[in-house]
Design a protein around this motif. Structure first.
Motif, PDB file in Angstrom:
ATOM      1  N   ASP A   1      12.634  29.418  56.863  1.00 30.60           N
ATOM      2  CA  ASP A   1      11.703  29.118  55.770  1.00 30.60           C
ATOM      3  C   ASP A   1      10.311  28.766  56.268  1.00 30.60           C
ATOM      4  O   ASP A   1       9.306  29.177  55.686  1.00 30.60           O
ATOM      5  CB  ASP A   1      12.251  27.981  54.903  1.00 30.60           C
ATOM      6  CG  ASP A   1      12.513  26.715  55.708  1.00 30.60           C
ATOM      7  OD1 ASP A   1      11.719  25.765  55.614  1.00 30.60           O
ATOM      8  OD2 ASP A   1      13.510  26.683  56.445  1.00 30.60           O
ATOM      9  N   ALA A   2      10.221  28.003  57.363  1.00 28.83           N
ATOM     10  CA  ALA A   2       8.902  27.605  57.874  1.00 28.83           C
ATOM     11  C   ALA A   2       8.142  28.806  58.431  1.00 28.83           C
ATOM     12  O   ALA A   2       6.927  28.921  58.247  1.00 28.83           O
ATOM     13  CB  ALA A   2       9.057  26.529  58.945  1.00 28.83           C
ATOM     14  N   THR A   3       8.870  29.707  59.104  1.00 27.73           N
ATOM     15  CA  THR A   3       8.230  30.906  59.634  1.00 27.73           C
ATOM     16  C   THR A   3       7.715  31.787  58.502  1.00 27.73           C
ATOM     17  O   THR A   3       6.589  32.300  58.552  1.00 27.73           O
ATOM     18  CB  THR A   3       9.218  31.696  60.518  1.00 27.73           C
ATOM     19  OG1 THR A   3       9.656  30.842  61.588  1.00 27.73           O
ATOM     20  CG2 THR A   3       8.578  32.937  61.100  1.00 27.73           C
ATOM     21  N   ARG A   4       8.519  31.957  57.462  1.00 27.93           N
ATOM     22  CA  ARG A   4       8.076  32.741  56.308  1.00 27.93           C
ATOM     23  C   ARG A   4       6.902  32.065  55.606  1.00 27.93           C
ATOM     24  O   ARG A   4       5.965  32.723  55.150  1.00 27.93           O
ATOM     25  CB  ARG A   4       9.245  32.946  55.338  1.00 27.93           C
ATOM     26  CG  ARG A   4      10.288  33.925  55.856  1.00 27.93           C
ATOM     27  CD  ARG A   4      11.378  34.216  54.832  1.00 27.93           C
ATOM     28  NE  ARG A   4      12.326  33.112  54.669  1.00 27.93           N
ATOM     29  CZ  ARG A   4      12.454  32.379  53.589  1.00 27.93           C
ATOM     30  NH1 ARG A   4      11.691  32.603  52.522  1.00 27.93           N
ATOM     31  NH2 ARG A   4      13.347  31.405  53.527  1.00 27.93           N
ATOM     32  N   SER A   5       6.951  30.741  55.540  1.00 30.83           N
ATOM     33  CA  SER A   5       5.854  29.993  54.922  1.00 30.83           C
ATOM     34  C   SER A   5       4.570  30.174  55.716  1.00 30.83           C
ATOM     35  O   SER A   5       3.493  30.412  55.148  1.00 30.83           O
ATOM     36  CB  SER A   5       6.208  28.503  54.849  1.00 30.83           C
ATOM     37  OG  SER A   5       7.345  28.280  54.047  1.00 30.83           O
ATOM     38  N   PHE A   6       4.682  30.072  57.038  1.00 28.48           N
ATOM     39  CA  PHE A   6       3.512  30.178  57.905  1.00 28.48           C
ATOM     40  C   PHE A   6       2.846  31.541  57.778  1.00 28.48           C
ATOM     41  O   PHE A   6       1.626  31.655  57.636  1.00 28.48           O
ATOM     42  CB  PHE A   6       3.938  29.931  59.357  1.00 28.48           C
ATOM     43  CG  PHE A   6       2.826  30.049  60.357  1.00 28.48           C
ATOM     44  CD1 PHE A   6       1.978  28.984  60.594  1.00 28.48           C
ATOM     45  CD2 PHE A   6       2.630  31.231  61.064  1.00 28.48           C
ATOM     46  CE1 PHE A   6       0.935  29.093  61.525  1.00 28.48           C
ATOM     47  CE2 PHE A   6       1.604  31.345  61.988  1.00 28.48           C
ATOM     48  CZ  PHE A   6       0.754  30.273  62.216  1.00 28.48           C
ATOM     49  N   HIS A   7       3.653  32.584  57.812  1.00 27.48           N
ATOM     50  CA  HIS A   7       3.093  33.935  57.812  1.00 27.48           C
ATOM     51  C   HIS A   7       2.657  34.404  56.419  1.00 27.48           C
ATOM     52  O   HIS A   7       1.777  35.263  56.306  1.00 27.48           O
ATOM     53  CB  HIS A   7       4.095  34.913  58.418  1.00 27.48           C
ATOM     54  CG  HIS A   7       4.289  34.725  59.899  1.00 27.48           C
ATOM     55  ND1 HIS A   7       3.296  34.945  60.810  1.00 27.48           N
ATOM     56  CD2 HIS A   7       5.375  34.305  60.616  1.00 27.48           C
ATOM     57  CE1 HIS A   7       3.740  34.683  62.030  1.00 27.48           C
ATOM     58  NE2 HIS A   7       4.995  34.298  61.937  1.00 27.48           N
ATOM     59  N   SER A   8       3.255  33.842  55.379  1.00 26.65           N
ATOM     60  CA  SER A   8       2.868  34.243  54.021  1.00 26.65           C
ATOM     61  C   SER A   8       1.778  33.353  53.441  1.00 26.65           C
ATOM     62  O   SER A   8       1.074  33.743  52.505  1.00 26.65           O
ATOM     63  CB  SER A   8       4.090  34.196  53.089  1.00 26.65           C
ATOM     64  OG  SER A   8       4.505  32.852  52.869  1.00 26.65           O
ATOM     65  N   GLY A   9       1.652  32.141  53.978  1.00 21.20           N
ATOM     66  CA  GLY A   9       0.688  31.199  53.445  1.00 21.20           C
ATOM     67  C   GLY A   9       1.167  30.490  52.192  1.00 21.20           C
ATOM     68  O   GLY A   9       0.442  29.697  51.598  1.00 21.20           O
ATOM     69  N   THR A  10       2.410  30.757  51.792  1.00 22.47           N
ATOM     70  CA  THR A  10       3.008  30.146  50.604  1.00 22.47           C
ATOM     71  C   THR A  10       4.311  29.468  50.987  1.00 22.47           C
ATOM     72  O   THR A  10       5.114  30.036  51.740  1.00 22.47           O
ATOM     73  CB  THR A  10       3.304  31.214  49.528  1.00 22.47           C
ATOM     74  OG1 THR A  10       2.101  31.916  49.228  1.00 22.47           O
ATOM     75  CG2 THR A  10       3.850  30.567  48.264  1.00 22.47           C
ATOM     76  N   LEU A  11       4.524  28.260  50.482  1.00 23.26           N
ATOM     77  CA  LEU A  11       5.711  27.506  50.856  1.00 23.26           C
ATOM     78  C   LEU A  11       6.987  28.225  50.427  1.00 23.26           C
ATOM     79  O   LEU A  11       7.180  28.535  49.253  1.00 23.26           O
ATOM     80  CB  LEU A  11       5.664  26.110  50.217  1.00 23.26           C
ATOM     81  CG  LEU A  11       6.726  25.117  50.701  1.00 23.26           C
ATOM     82  CD1 LEU A  11       6.547  24.827  52.180  1.00 23.26           C
ATOM     83  CD2 LEU A  11       6.650  23.821  49.899  1.00 23.26           C
ATOM     84  N   GLN A  12       7.860  28.485  51.396  1.00 18.42           N
ATOM     85  CA  GLN A  12       9.137  29.152  51.169  1.00 18.42           C
ATOM     86  C   GLN A  12      10.272  28.154  51.339  1.00 18.42           C
ATOM     87  O   GLN A  12      10.128  27.140  52.023  1.00 18.42           O
ATOM     88  CB  GLN A  12       9.318  30.302  52.161  1.00 18.42           C
ATOM     89  CG  GLN A  12       8.172  31.293  52.187  1.00 18.42           C
ATOM     90  CD  GLN A  12       8.129  32.150  50.948  1.00 18.42           C
ATOM     91  OE1 GLN A  12       9.136  32.710  50.532  1.00 18.42           O
ATOM     92  NE2 GLN A  12       6.959  32.279  50.354  1.00 18.42           N
ATOM     93  N   THR A  13      11.431  28.453  50.747  1.00 14.81           N
ATOM     94  CA  THR A  13      12.564  27.542  50.828  1.00 14.81           C
ATOM     95  C   THR A  13      13.822  28.266  51.316  1.00 14.81           C
ATOM     96  O   THR A  13      13.887  29.497  51.332  1.00 14.81           O
ATOM     97  CB  THR A  13      12.864  26.905  49.456  1.00 14.81           C
ATOM     98  OG1 THR A  13      13.226  27.941  48.530  1.00 14.81           O
ATOM     99  CG2 THR A  13      11.661  26.152  48.928  1.00 14.81           C
ATOM    100  N   VAL A  14      14.807  27.467  51.685  1.00 14.16           N
ATOM    101  CA  VAL A  14      16.117  27.987  52.081  1.00 14.16           C
ATOM    102  C   VAL A  14      17.153  26.950  51.644  1.00 14.16           C
ATOM    103  O   VAL A  14      16.861  25.747  51.624  1.00 14.16           O
ATOM    104  CB  VAL A  14      16.178  28.233  53.610  1.00 14.16           C
ATOM    105  CG1 VAL A  14      16.064  26.931  54.382  1.00 14.16           C
ATOM    106  CG2 VAL A  14      17.448  28.973  53.998  1.00 14.16           C
TER     107      VAL A  14
END
Length: 328
Positions: A215-228
Motif C-alpha cells: 500500500d505504501a509503495t502504491r501510495s508513493f508512486h500514485s500520490g494518493t493514499l492507498q490501503t490494504v
C-alpha cells in the motif's frame, strides 16, 4: 510535494526527542559484515534496533510520546493498538514512567509479543481481525474508558522518536549516501527521512515493504493514499492498512523511492542475518536488508545504511515462517 514547513515533524522535534529518551533508550550498535559487503559490492552499516529495549525501534517513539504527557494525563493512562512491537514498547515505557497502558492486540499476534506486553504490565485486550478493526475497537474503548490513544505510527511524538535511530546512525557514519528503511505505517520511515535529509541533504532514503502489503509503495508512486486489508505477509509489523495522515506527507516529501520484496526474500534475508551475523531478527526487521540482499536495490560502490527494525521473532516458529514464505 509538501514543503517541509507543512510537515508534522521537523528535525528539531527529532533532536528534542533524542534528549528526552537519552538514558532510557539504548544507543544500539552498528554492525558490519564482510560477507554482506562482498555480496552487495558496497559498504553496509546495520543499525541494530533488534537490540533496542523491548527488541525494536518502537521504544524510541513510545517513550518520547509518554514522556511528553502532563501529570493529569499520566495518572489517567493511555490506550493503543499494535500487533506487538509498539505494544511492548508502550507497555515498557509506561512501566518506567508509571503510566497505565492498555493495548489492543489481534488474537493471532505472535505469542511471544503478547506475553512480553503483559509482562511489562499492560492490560491487553485481544480482538479478531475478521470481526472488527483495531481502530474501531480503539475508538470504542477510548470513549468508554476515557483514555487518549497513542497510535503506533501516526503521531508526531512517535515519529520524532523513531527518527533518532537514523540520527544516531548518521552521526557515527556521515558518509552514508543511501539509507534503507522498512515500512509499515511509515513511522520509522518518515522519522528516518526527517533526520537523514536534514543531516545530509542529497542522501537517498528508500522505503521497503512486502509485495503482499504494498500500500505504501502504491501510495508513493500514485500520490494518493492507498490501503490494504490484513495482507498475508510474514512481516507482521507491515500488516498496517495504510500510511498515516501524518506519515504519508513526510514520505512523499522526503523519501526518494519505495520498493517491495517477496516473502521468500524476507525470510532468506532474516536467516542470513542470523547465520552469518549472529543476530536475532524478525521478518519485518529484515525487510530493508532484503531489498539489498535480493538485488531489488542495487548499490555498487556506495555506502549504505540499513535499519534492522526489530528482533521479536518466535524462534520455535521459524519452520512455520519458512512454510508461509514459500521457501523450499
Amino acid at each position: 510535494m509538501s514543503s517541509t514547513s507543512e510537515l508534522a515533524v521537523s528535525f528539531g522535534d527529532v533532536r528534542d526527542a533524542a534528549g528526552r529518551i537519552e538514558g532510557f533508550a539504548r544507543r544500539t550498535p552498528i554492525l558490519t559484515s564482510s560477507a554482506v559487503n562482498d555480496h552487495c559490492a558496497s559498504q553496509v552499516f546495520f543499525k541494530c534496533e533488534n537490540l533496542q529495549n523491548t527488541g525494536s525501534f518502537k521504544f524510541r517513539g513510545a517513550f518520547n510520546a509518554l514522556a511528553r504527557l502532563n501529570e493529569a494525563e499520566r495518572q489517567r493512562g493511555v490506550l493503543s493498538y499494535s500487533s506487538g512491537n509498539h505494544a511492548q514498547a508502550l507497555a515498557r515505557a509506561g512501566q518506567l514512567l508509571r503510566i497505565p497502558v492498555t493495548i489492543i492486540m489481534p488474537d493471532d499476534a505472535p505469542a511471544v509479543k503478547k506475553a512480553a506486553t503483559r509482562g511489562y504490565g499492560a492490560d491487553v485486550v485481544e480482538y479478531d481481525r475478521n470481526e472488527t478493526t483495531r481502530e474501531q475497537l480503539a475508538a470504542t474503548l477510548s470513549e468508554e474508558r476515557g483514555l487518549p490513544v497513542i497510535p503506533p505510527y501516526n503521531h508526531p511524538d512517535v515519529i520524532a522518536g523513531q527518527g533518532t535511530a537514523a540520527m544516531e546512525l548518521l552521526a557515527e557514519h556521515p558518509d552514508i549516501d543511501l539509507l534503507l528503511v522498512c515500512c509499515g505505517g511509515g513511522g520509522l520511515l518518515s522519522g528516518s527521512a526527517t533526520a537523514a535529509t536534514a543531516l545530509k541533504p542529497g542522501i537517498k532514503v528508500v522505503g521497503v515493504e512486502p509485495k503482499a502489503a504494498d500500500d505504501a509503495t502504491r501510495s508513493f508512486h500514485s500520490g494518493t493514499l492507498q490501503t490494504v486489508h490484513n495482507p498475508p505477509t510474514i512481516a507482521d509489523g507491515a500488516r498496517t492498512p495504510s500510511l498515516g495522515t501524518l506519515t504519508f506527507p513526510i514520505v512523499k516529501a522526503l523519501v526518494s523511492d519505495m520498493v517491495t520484496v517477496s516473502e521468500s526474500a524476507i525470510f532468506n534475508a532474516m536467516v542470513f542475518l542470523m547465520q552469518r551475523m549472529k543476530i536475532v531478527v524478525e521478518p519485518t526487521g529484515a525487510l530493508a536488508f532484503a531489498a539489498l540482499f535480493d538485488g531489488v536495490v542495487k548499490a555498487p560502490d556506495r555506502t549504505v545504511g540499513v535499519i534492522i527494525s526489530g528482533g521479536n521473532v518466535d524462534i520455535l516458529g521459524l519452520r512455520a515462517l519458512r512454510d508461509a514464505a514459500g521457501v523450499e
